[in-house]
Design a protein around this motif. Structure first.
Motif, short mmCIF file in Angstrom:
data_model
loop_
_atom_site.label_atom_id
_atom_site.label_comp_id
_atom_site.label_asym_id
_atom_site.label_seq_id
_atom_site.Cartn_x
_atom_site.Cartn_y
_atom_site.Cartn_z
N PHE A 261 42.51 -10.04 -34.20
CA PHE A 261 41.70 -8.99 -34.83
C PHE A 261 40.22 -9.22 -34.59
CE2 PHE A 261 39.30 -7.60 -38.60
CZ PHE A 261 39.50 -6.23 -38.51
N LEU A 262 39.77 -10.48 -34.74
CA LEU A 262 38.35 -10.78 -34.52
C LEU A 262 37.96 -10.56 -33.06
CD1 LEU A 262 37.97 -14.04 -36.68
CD2 LEU A 262 37.20 -11.74 -37.25
N ARG A 263 38.84 -10.94 -32.12
CA ARG A 263 38.54 -10.70 -30.71
C ARG A 263 38.41 -9.20 -30.44
NH1 ARG A 263 42.62 -14.77 -29.51
NH2 ARG A 263 41.59 -16.73 -28.97
N GLY A 264 39.27 -8.42 -31.09
CA GLY A 264 39.20 -6.97 -30.91
C GLY A 264 37.87 -6.41 -31.35
N LEU A 265 37.34 -6.90 -32.47
CA LEU A 265 36.03 -6.44 -32.94
C LEU A 265 34.93 -6.83 -31.96
CD1 LEU A 265 36.17 -7.23 -36.78
CD2 LEU A 265 36.35 -4.99 -35.69
N VAL A 266 34.99 -8.08 -31.48
CA VAL A 266 33.94 -8.54 -30.54
C VAL A 266 34.03 -7.73 -29.24
CG1 VAL A 266 33.10 -10.52 -29.21
CG2 VAL A 266 33.87 -10.84 -31.58
N GLN A 267 35.23 -7.42 -28.80
CA GLN A 267 35.37 -6.58 -27.60
C GLN A 267 34.79 -5.19 -27.83
OE1 GLN A 267 39.75 -7.77 -26.65
NE2 GLN A 267 38.92 -6.90 -24.76
N LEU B 2 30.60 -23.63 -42.13
CA LEU B 2 32.01 -23.51 -41.75
C LEU B 2 32.37 -24.51 -40.66
CD1 LEU B 2 32.47 -19.62 -41.71
CD2 LEU B 2 32.60 -21.21 -43.64
N PHE B 3 31.46 -24.72 -39.73
CA PHE B 3 31.70 -25.67 -38.65
C PHE B 3 31.67 -27.10 -39.17
CE2 PHE B 3 30.38 -21.85 -36.49
CZ PHE B 3 31.16 -21.83 -35.35
N ILE B 4 30.76 -27.38 -40.07
CA ILE B 4 30.65 -28.74 -40.61
C ILE B 4 31.88 -29.05 -41.47
CG2 ILE B 4 29.33 -30.23 -42.16
CD1 ILE B 4 26.81 -28.75 -41.15
N ASN B 5 32.34 -28.08 -42.23
CA ASN B 5 33.56 -28.30 -43.00
C ASN B 5 34.75 -28.55 -42.08
OD1 ASN B 5 35.06 -28.30 -45.58
ND2 ASN B 5 36.04 -26.48 -44.72
N ASN B 6 34.74 -27.88 -40.93
CA ASN B 6 35.79 -28.12 -39.93
C ASN B 6 35.71 -29.55 -39.40
OD1 ASN B 6 37.91 -27.30 -38.05
ND2 ASN B 6 36.33 -27.43 -36.49
N ASP B 7 34.49 -30.03 -39.18
CA ASP B 7 34.32 -31.43 -38.74
C ASP B 7 34.89 -32.40 -39.78
OD1 ASP B 7 33.05 -30.62 -36.43
OD2 ASP B 7 31.02 -30.88 -37.22
N ILE C 113 37.77 -18.48 -27.03
CA ILE C 113 37.12 -18.89 -28.27
C ILE C 113 37.89 -18.30 -29.44
CG2 ILE C 113 34.87 -19.09 -27.17
CD1 ILE C 113 34.04 -16.54 -28.69
N ALA C 114 37.95 -19.02 -30.53
CA ALA C 114 38.80 -18.62 -31.64
C ALA C 114 38.14 -18.92 -32.97
CB ALA C 114 40.15 -19.34 -31.54
N SER C 115 38.76 -18.40 -33.98
CA SER C 115 38.47 -18.75 -35.37
C SER C 115 36.98 -18.74 -35.70
CB SER C 115 39.08 -20.12 -35.68
OG SER C 115 39.02 -20.40 -37.05
N LEU C 116 36.39 -19.90 -35.94
CA LEU C 116 35.01 -19.98 -36.40
C LEU C 116 34.02 -19.42 -35.39
CD1 LEU C 116 34.99 -23.50 -38.11
CD2 LEU C 116 35.51 -21.27 -39.11
N LYS C 117 34.25 -19.67 -34.10
CA LYS C 117 33.32 -19.16 -33.09
C LYS C 117 33.38 -17.64 -33.01
CE LYS C 117 32.87 -23.29 -30.25
NZ LYS C 117 32.97 -23.87 -28.89
N LEU C 118 34.54 -17.07 -33.27
CA LEU C 118 34.64 -15.61 -33.31
C LEU C 118 33.91 -15.06 -34.52
CD1 LEU C 118 38.38 -15.13 -32.27
CD2 LEU C 118 36.37 -14.45 -30.95
N LEU C 119 34.05 -15.72 -35.68
CA LEU C 119 33.30 -15.30 -36.86
C LEU C 119 31.80 -15.39 -36.63
CD1 LEU C 119 35.27 -16.78 -39.90
CD2 LEU C 119 34.81 -14.36 -39.45
N GLN C 120 31.39 -16.47 -35.96
CA GLN C 120 29.98 -16.65 -35.65
C GLN C 120 29.49 -15.55 -34.70
OE1 GLN C 120 27.49 -20.52 -34.83
NE2 GLN C 120 28.60 -20.01 -32.98
#
Length: 585
Positions: free
Chosen positions: A459-465, A522-527, A477-484
Motif C-alpha cells: 500500500f505504501l509503495r502504491g502511494l509513493v508510485q 522510528l529508525f532508532i527504535n528499530n535499531d 525499500i520497505a516499511s520505515l523507509k517508505l513511511l519516510q
C-alpha cells in the motif's frame, strides 16, 4: 505424642545420608513447603553409593502410633503390589486398595516390572483440585486449585518400568498447606512407610552397633523400624524399613487480612470495618502489584477507561475481582480500602499489602505524570488517525484501502470493547517500572516496532508510485523507509501550498533518499529492537541519538522507554498533521 525418630534411631543423625535423615524428620508448618508423599528412587544401583528409597504416605489415626511394625508397603514401595488373585465372578466385588486398611495420599501399583502412580481420588476430590498432563515421554501430571488459583499443588510422574535398573525415578510432592488441610479434614496423620538402602563407609560408630558381628538386625515387629547392617563389598550395607508419623493434622498458620494496619488509615483493618467505610479511605499501591496478574494468562488485567479514569482491576474467571483500582501518576494505583476488602481470596489482599506505599512515599510521586497505559493509548490514537488519513489519501489518489487493513487496528472495535481483543496492546501497556531491566526495555521496543510494522508495504509503495516515482526507483525499500519517503512527499507538497490533486504532478528524487529528522525515532527504535544493536554499546548510542540522557539509566530503563515512546508518538503525530494539512486544502 509422636516419637523423636532421629533420637531413637540407632545410628547417630550426623552419620545419616540426607535422604535417610529426611525420611526420619517431621514436616514443619511452613505453608510453602512441598512435601514428599511418594518416592521410588534408585541412585547408582551398582556403584559406590547404591542408594534406594521406596516410600509411600499413608493416612492414619493418631491411635495407630501404638501399632508397631512395618506394613508390606515399606518393602514394595507401592500401595498395591501385583493384582488380586480372582477365581470366581464377583470375587473382587469388595476390592478396596489400602495400606493395611489405611488410606493413602498417592495411589500406586507395581508388579516388579511396571509401576503406575496417581494422586489418590479422595485427595484431589476432597481438596477440589484440577489435573494437567505434561509432556509425552515425561508422563507427568500437575494438580492445581483453580478456584484461587494456586498452581502446582501436587505433581509427580505417572509411570515407570524396571528391568535390572529403573527406567526413571518416580517422585510425588504435595503442598504442605493442602496436605495438612486434607489431614485436618480427615483427623489423621500423614505417615511415611519406607524402605531405604545405602552402602555406608566402614565407620567405627556403625561397627559399634554391630557389636563385633558382620551382620546385625535391630528392631522389627515390636518397634517402628527395622535396621539391617551387614558387611558388603568393602563397606557396610545399611537397610532400613520404617513407619514414621511425619505430618500432623495441624493446618499451616496463614496470615489473615483482618488485623493489618494500612498506611494512612488509623487502626487495624478488618473485613467488617472495611464494609462499613463509606468515606473514601484511600490507599496507594506500587503498580508492580499488577505484575503477578499480567504475567499469567489465567487472570484478566484489561485496562479500562471509565469517565476519564484508567482502571486496572485484576480479576479471575468471574470467581473474584479487584474493583476501582485507578492509575494515578506513572507507577501509582489508588484504591479505597472498602473496594480492596470486597470479597476475594485473602491471599490476594495480602498480595496487595506487599505493595502498599506510605503517605511519605506517595509524596515522592507526581500524580500527574503519564503512566504506561495512557502513553500506549496515545500511540494507538495516532495509529488509528494514521489509518484514517492514509485511507483518505489512497481514496484521493486512486489506491483505496480500508483504515483497518492499513494499521491492523479497528477504531470501531476499540471504541466498543477497548483493548479486549487486542492482546498486543495489553502486553505493551503492562507495568513499566523505572527500574526496568535493559532486556525488558529492548523487548518493549521490539513490540512497539511490531505494532506499526504491520502497515502493508504494498500500500505504501502504491502511494509513493502515485506521487510520480517509478517502481524501479522505489526498488525494494520497505516499511520505515517508505513511511519516510511518504513524509518527505507530503511535507514538500505542503511547503509549496499544493492541494491533494497535485500529489502526482511531479516527483523529487530526494523523496526516496532524504533522511527526515521528524521520523528518526522510528529508525532508532528499530535499531534498539535489532539484536546487533545490543552489542558494543549499541543501546547507549541509540538512546543518545534520540536525545536521552543516559545518566538516568543508573536507576533502570523505565525512563528510557518513556522517552522512546514519546518520540515515536511524536513522529506519527507529525506525519498525521502533514497528511491532514494536505487533505484539508
Amino acid at each position: 505424642m509422636p516419637i523423636n525418630y532421629l533420637d531413637e534411631f540407632p545410628i547417630d543423625a550426623a552419620l545419616l545420608p540426607a535422604r535417610l535423615r529426611a525420611l526420619l524428620e517431621p514436616v514443619g508448618l511452613e505453608p510453602a513447603l512441598r512435601v514428599d508423599v511418594s518416592t521410588r528412587f534408585e541412585y547408582d544401583p551398582y556403584g559406590p553409593a547404591r542408594e534406594h528409597v521406596h516410600m509411600v504416605m499413608a493416612v492414619m489415626a493418631e491411635a495407630e502410633m501404638a501399632t508397631m511394625g512395618q506394613p508390606d508397603a515399606t518393602g514394595n514401595g507401592v500401595v498395591e503390589f501385583s493384582t488380586p488373585h480372582v477365581e470366581a465372578s464377583g470375587a473382587l466385588r469388595e476390592y478396596v486398595p489400602s495400606i493395611d486398611g489405611h488410606d493413602y495420599i498417592v495411589a500406586s501399583w507395581g508388579s516388579g516390572s511396571f509401576y503406575t502412580y496417581m494422586l489418590a481420588e479422595k485427595v484431589w476430590m476432597g481438596l477440589g483440585l484440577s489435573m494437567r498432563a505434561l509432556g509425552q515421554e515425561a508422563q507427568k501430571v500437575v494438580f492445581d486449585d483453580m478456584s484461587l488459583p494456586e498452581f502446582g499443588v501436587a505433581e509427580g510422574e505417572i509411570s515407570g518400568s524396571y528391568n535390572y535398573v529403573a527406567s526413571r525415578n518416580l517422585h510425588w510432592t504435595l503442598s504442605n498447606e493442602y496436605l495438612r488441610q486434607y489431614l485436618w479434614m480427615r483427623g489423621a496423620w500423614g505417615v511415611r512407610l519406607f524402605y531405604y538402602q545405602s552402602l555406608f563407609p566402614d565407620a567405627p560408630a556403625i561397627r559399634d552397633i554391630m557389636n563385633g558381628m558382620n551382620h546385625v538386625s535391630i528392631g522389627g515387629g515390636d518397634t517402628w523400624f527395622e535396621l539391617d547392617v551387614q558387611e558388603h563389598d568393602g563397606g557396610l550395607l545399611v537397610q532400613v524399613w520404617g513407619k514414621v508419623f511425619a505430618v500432623s493434622p495441624d493446618r499451616c498458620p496463614v496470615q489473615s487480612a483482618d488485623g493489618m494496619v494500612w498506611p494512612g488509615i488509623d487502626g487495624i483493618m478488618t473485613q467488617h470495618r472495611a464494609e462499613g467505610i463509606v468515606e473514601r479511605d484511600t490507599v496507594y499501591l506500587d503498580d508492580q502489584f499488577l505484575e503477578k496478574y499480567e504475567q499469567n494468562g489465567f487472570y484478566d488485567t484489561l485496562p479500562i477507561k471509565v469517565h476519564g479514569r484508567w482502571l486496572c482491576s485484576p480479576s479471575y474467571h468471574g470467581q473474584w475481582s479487584f474493583t476501582d483500582c485507578e492509575r494515578v501518576g506513572r507507577n501509582l494505583i489508588r484504591v479505597s480500602i472498602r473496594e480492596l476488602y470486597k470479597p476475594k481470596p485473602e491471599r490476594e489482599i495480602l498480595h496487595a499489602f506487599q505493595y502498599v506505599l506510605s503517605p511519605a512515599q506517595v509524596a515522592n510521586f507526581d500524580p500527574g505524570e503519564e503512566h504506561i497505559v495512557a502513553k500506549i493509548n496515545r500511540l494507538v490514537g495516532q495509529l488509528l488517525n494514521l489509518g484514517d488519513l492514509l485511507s483518505n489519501l489512497g481514496e484521493a489518489v486512486g489506491t483505496p484501502a480500508d483504515p483497518e487493513d492499513i494499521v491492523r487496528l479497528s477504531r470501531k472495535e476499540i471504541t466498543a470493547n477497548g483493548w479486549l481483543n487486542s492482546p498486543e496492546l495489553q502486553r505493551l501497556a503492562q507495568v513499566a517500572p523505572v527500574s526496568m531491566t535493559e532486556q525488558a526495555f529492548l523487548g518493549r521496543c521490539k513490540s512497539v516496532h511490531e505494532l506499526y510494522q504491520r502497515i502493508p508495504n504494498g500500500f505504501l509503495r502504491g502511494l509513493v508510485q502515485r506521487a510520480g516515482h517509478s517502481r524501479k526507483d522505489i526498488g525494494e525499500i520497505a516499511s520505515l523507509k517508505l513511511l519516510q519517503a511518504l513524509t518527505n512527499i507530503v511535507e514538500r507538497l505542503n511547503a509549496d501550498g499544493e492541494k491533494v490533486d497535485a500529489f502526482a504532478s511531479g516527483s523529487d528524487p530526494d523523496d526516496l533518499t532524504s533522511r527526515n529528522n521528524n521520523m528518526a525515532a522510528l529508525f532508532i527504535n528499530n535499531d534498539l529492537r535489532i539484536a546487533d544493536a545490543h552489542q558494543a554499546g549499541g543501546v547507549l548510542k541509540a538512546l543518545i541519538a534520540i536525545g536521552f540522557d543516559i545518566a538516568g539509566l543508573n536507576n533502570g530503563y523505565g525512563r528510557a522507554l518513556d522517552h522512546v515512546l514519546d518520540k515515536v508518538i511524536a513522529a506519527f503525530d507529525h506525519l498525521n498533521r502533514e497528511l491532514k494539512a494536505l487533505l484539508a486544502r
